[in-house]
Design a protein around this motif. Structure first.
Motif, PDB file in Angstrom:
ATOM      1  N   THR A   1      37.312  73.740  24.010  1.00  0.00           N
ATOM      2  CA  THR A   1      36.689  73.653  22.679  1.00  0.00           C
ATOM      3  C   THR A   1      35.280  74.246  22.662  1.00  0.00           C
ATOM      4  OG1 THR A   1      35.888  71.390  23.079  1.00  0.00           O
ATOM      5  CG2 THR A   1      38.050  71.618  22.034  1.00  0.00           C
ATOM      6  N   SER A   2      34.993  75.128  23.583  1.00  0.00           N
ATOM      7  CA  SER A   2      33.818  76.039  23.575  1.00  0.00           C
ATOM      8  C   SER A   2      32.406  75.520  23.872  1.00  0.00           C
ATOM      9  CB  SER A   2      33.755  76.776  22.227  1.00  0.00           C
ATOM     10  OG  SER A   2      34.961  77.448  21.974  1.00  0.00           O
TER      11      SER A   2
ATOM     12  N   LEU B   1      38.536  81.829  25.464  1.00  0.00           N
ATOM     13  CA  LEU B   1      37.520  81.614  24.437  1.00  0.00           C
ATOM     14  C   LEU B   1      37.133  82.957  23.841  1.00  0.00           C
ATOM     15  CD1 LEU B   1      35.322  78.900  26.209  1.00  0.00           C
ATOM     16  CD2 LEU B   1      37.197  78.571  24.582  1.00  0.00           C
TER      17      LEU B   1
ATOM     18  N   ASP C   1      38.517  87.444  17.092  1.00  0.00           N
ATOM     19  CA  ASP C   1      39.515  86.809  17.942  1.00  0.00           C
ATOM     20  C   ASP C   1      39.737  87.562  19.256  1.00  0.00           C
ATOM     21  OD1 ASP C   1      40.815  88.990  16.909  1.00  0.00           O
ATOM     22  OD2 ASP C   1      42.597  87.912  16.229  1.00  0.00           O
TER      23      ASP C   1
ATOM     24  N   GLU D   1      36.954  75.780  14.463  1.00  0.00           N
ATOM     25  CA  GLU D   1      36.588  77.123  14.906  1.00  0.00           C
ATOM     26  C   GLU D   1      36.282  77.193  16.405  1.00  0.00           C
ATOM     27  OE1 GLU D   1      33.048  77.993  12.629  1.00  0.00           O
ATOM     28  OE2 GLU D   1      31.786  76.695  13.866  1.00  0.00           O
ATOM     29  N   ASN D   2      36.135  76.023  17.028  1.00  0.00           N
ATOM     30  CA  ASN D   2      35.789  75.978  18.451  1.00  0.00           C
ATOM     31  C   ASN D   2      37.000  75.959  19.377  1.00  0.00           C
ATOM     32  OD1 ASN D   2      36.570  73.426  17.567  1.00  0.00           O
ATOM     33  ND2 ASN D   2      35.255  72.349  19.009  1.00  0.00           N
TER      34      ASN D   2
ATOM     35  N   ASN E   1      30.279  78.060  18.001  1.00  0.00           N
ATOM     36  CA  ASN E   1      29.867  76.824  18.650  1.00  0.00           C
ATOM     37  C   ASN E   1      28.398  76.874  19.053  1.00  0.00           C
ATOM     38  OD1 ASN E   1      30.383  74.698  21.315  1.00  0.00           O
ATOM     39  ND2 ASN E   1      31.334  74.257  19.358  1.00  0.00           N
TER      40      ASN E   1
ATOM     41  N   ASN F   1      34.848  81.897  18.779  1.00  0.00           N
ATOM     42  CA  ASN F   1      34.729  80.541  19.339  1.00  0.00           C
ATOM     43  C   ASN F   1      33.313  80.295  19.829  1.00  0.00           C
ATOM     44  OD1 ASN F   1      37.974  80.575  21.040  1.00  0.00           O
ATOM     45  ND2 ASN F   1      37.459  79.686  19.073  1.00  0.00           N
TER      46      ASN F   1
ATOM     47  N   MET G   1      40.100  76.952  21.529  1.00  0.00           N
ATOM     48  CA  MET G   1      40.494  78.173  22.241  1.00  0.00           C
ATOM     49  C   MET G   1      41.691  78.865  21.600  1.00  0.00           C
ATOM     50  SD  MET G   1      42.659  76.763  25.508  1.00  0.00           S
ATOM     51  CE  MET G   1      44.111  75.701  25.234  1.00  0.00           C
ATOM     52  N   ARG G   2      41.834  80.142  21.967  1.00  0.00           N
ATOM     53  CA  ARG G   2      42.979  80.924  21.498  1.00  0.00           C
ATOM     54  C   ARG G   2      44.269  80.446  22.176  1.00  0.00           C
ATOM     55  NH1 ARG G   2      42.494  87.400  22.221  1.00  0.00           N
ATOM     56  NH2 ARG G   2      43.335  86.956  24.300  1.00  0.00           N
TER      57      ARG G   2
END
Length: 499
Positions: free
Chosen positions: A302-303, A169, A149, A352-353, A177, A173, A355-356
């Protein structure tokens, strides 16, 4: 080891002599790429960059980009990629907002050096072939440890309102991806040559082009500035097997004067994303070049990949496919509740894609991810097979006299006209209806059509309240850094009225 940069070290250890990066006659093998990136990492450390620090990058698609990018990752830094067309004022905003420690730019770099001086950070200028100014210290001998992370990249998204926001990201991420893209979508191997015409400072080119190539040992052949004829010559010369682009790139290749004169038989996969692919452009491209285009969907946040027309499943033209592995998608109303099947709703994404968050913007993050599901601002329908079909951007939908008009539907109708190369449908203010439908159209080279003819053409294909009452011809339409048509930047002629 979670550092995304480790992929480069692993691939180079496996086959150091395999071509990694090409740009016309210049070639870097994976061994040379690794050695240069480790030198950059050492040089950044010598300049005081510590793990977690942000490093700005203002570099186009030249060999130095991947070397600096992976060098920064190996040093444990987070990269802030920027469009090389930005002006000093814009670069200054990115540097200040991200708190960048230093910025790397392709020479000459007046706007960047000016911005860096104003902010009070160092600017390092590099050449296109190798970033020699950043290779002047002892190389690192390994990647700096990072947690999943930990921040890898801050990508600024140009929102329709207000200042750009930095999507955070993480290494997890981007690693996840990239791996899912390589394993389930592109299925690329060391035998593949990927076309590097998508900007690497944008998430589509970064993940699907550069990072998947590095993960699987493919060759990435770079084009610094996209041009349809140049792309065709590179496909022919380098025997490109995977062409990734936005719809305007496919249209640029299709309408190029040299289309049909170059050998493109090496292509095995074409991938489109960034914005909706007009079905007519897809049909004409596939017919001319004998290659299937698979359309996908994603965002900087979303990466980017979220859904795709998967290679071994049914492909539905006009659809963005189904969610990729590790990702869920649903359609929600304004209250966050699932819409009735078949109804239009906003795409929400979890996985999992995602963003933080947005850098330094807790409020914006909470608004975008209120319940673990990222709200995209894109409207779509889902069919009985689970395939998603984008209807439009929530903010770009036109409401004419209480009726919803989706710009994409009008653009699709315009693309069916044989003279139309590009189209953008927008709403303009109307005293009684609230908004009126309008369209700007660029014609194919040597084609002719007048606005009245085009208006009648659309009128015959859509409901009476939808066709554009205002339509005008332009030489070309405004585009963003990836070549995506920017509806919000279309200039409206004075006689038509206000946006």
């Amino acid at each position: 080891m979670t550092n995304l940069g480790q992929n480069l070290l692993d691939t180079a250890a496996n086959d150091p002599d395999h071509p990694a990066l090409k740009m016309d006659d210049a070639v870097l093998t994976y061994g040379q790429f690794r050695d240069a990136a480790l030198k950059v990492a050492g040089s950044l450390r010598a300049r005081g960059v510590t793990p977690g620090d942000r490093v700005g990058m203002v570099v186009p698609n030249v060999l130095s980009f991947p070397v600096v990018f992976y060098g920064a990752l190996l040093a444990g830094a987070a990269v802030v990629p920027m469009n090389p067309l930005l002006k000093a004022r814009e670069v200054e905003y990115y540097l200040r907002d991200s708190g960048a420690r230093l910025v790397v730019a392709l020479e000459p770099a007046e706007p960047v050096t000016e911005a860096a001086a104003t902010v009070g950070v160092d600017a390092v200028t590099v050449g296109p072939a190798l970033p020699e100014a950043l290779m002047d210290a002892e190389p690192l001998d390994a990647a700096v440890e990072r947690a999943g992370d930990d921040l890898a990249v801050i990508l600024y998204t140009s929102g329709t309102t207000g200042q750009p926001k930095g999507a955070e990201l993480t290494h997890a991420n981007l690693s996840g991806n990239c791996r899912t893209t390589a394993e389930t979508l592109a299925e690329n191997t060391a035998d593949d040559v990927i076309m590097g015409c998508l900007p690497l400072f944008h998430v589509f080119g970064l993940t699907c082009g550069l990072n998947t190539a590095v993960l699987r040992g493919s060759t990435l052949t770079l084009i610094p500035r996209f041009d349809g004829a140049k792309a065709l010559s590179v496909i022919d010369r380098d025997k490109v097997t995977i062409f990734e682009g936005v719809p305007t790139m496919f249209a640029g290749v299709l309408h190029s004067p040299v289309a049909g004169t170059q050998d493109v038989s090496s292509l095995r996969l074409c991938v489109s994303g960034g914005s909706a692919m007009p079905v007519e452009v897809m049909r004409a491209f596939e017919e001319k070049f004998g290659c299937v285009i698979l359309e996908g969907y994603g965002l900087s946040e979303t990466s980017p990949v979220a859904s795709f027309n998967h290679p071994h499943a049914e492909r539905k033209p006009g659809s963005i496919g189904t969610p990729i592995a590790g990702v869920e998608m649903r359609l929600v109303d304004d209250d966050g509740k699932d819409v009735t099947p078949g109804e239009v709703g906003e795409i929400a994404i979890r996985g999992e894609n995602v963003m933080r968050g947005y850098w330094g913007k807790a409020e914006e993050t909470a608004k975008s991810i209120p319940d673990g599901w990222f709200r995209t601002g894109d409207l779509a329908r889902q069919d009985e097979d689970g395939y998603f079909f984008i209807v439009d951007r929530k903010k770009e939908m036109i409401i004419r006299g209480g009726y919803n008009v989706y710009p994409r539907e009008i653009e699709e109708a315009l693309y069916e006209h044989p003279a139309v190369a590009e189209a953008a449908c927008i709403g303009v203010a109307h005293p009684e209806l609230g908004e009126e439908v309008a369209a700007a159209v660029a014609l194919k080279p040597d084609a002719t059509a007048d606005p009245e003819e085009l208006r009648e053409f659309v009128k015959a294909r859509v409901a009476a309240y939808k066709y554009p009452r205002h339509l005008w011809l332009v030489d070309s339409l405004p585009k963003g850094p990836t070549g995506k048509i920017l509806r919000r930047a279309v200039e409206v002629p004075e006689q038509v009225g206000q946006r």
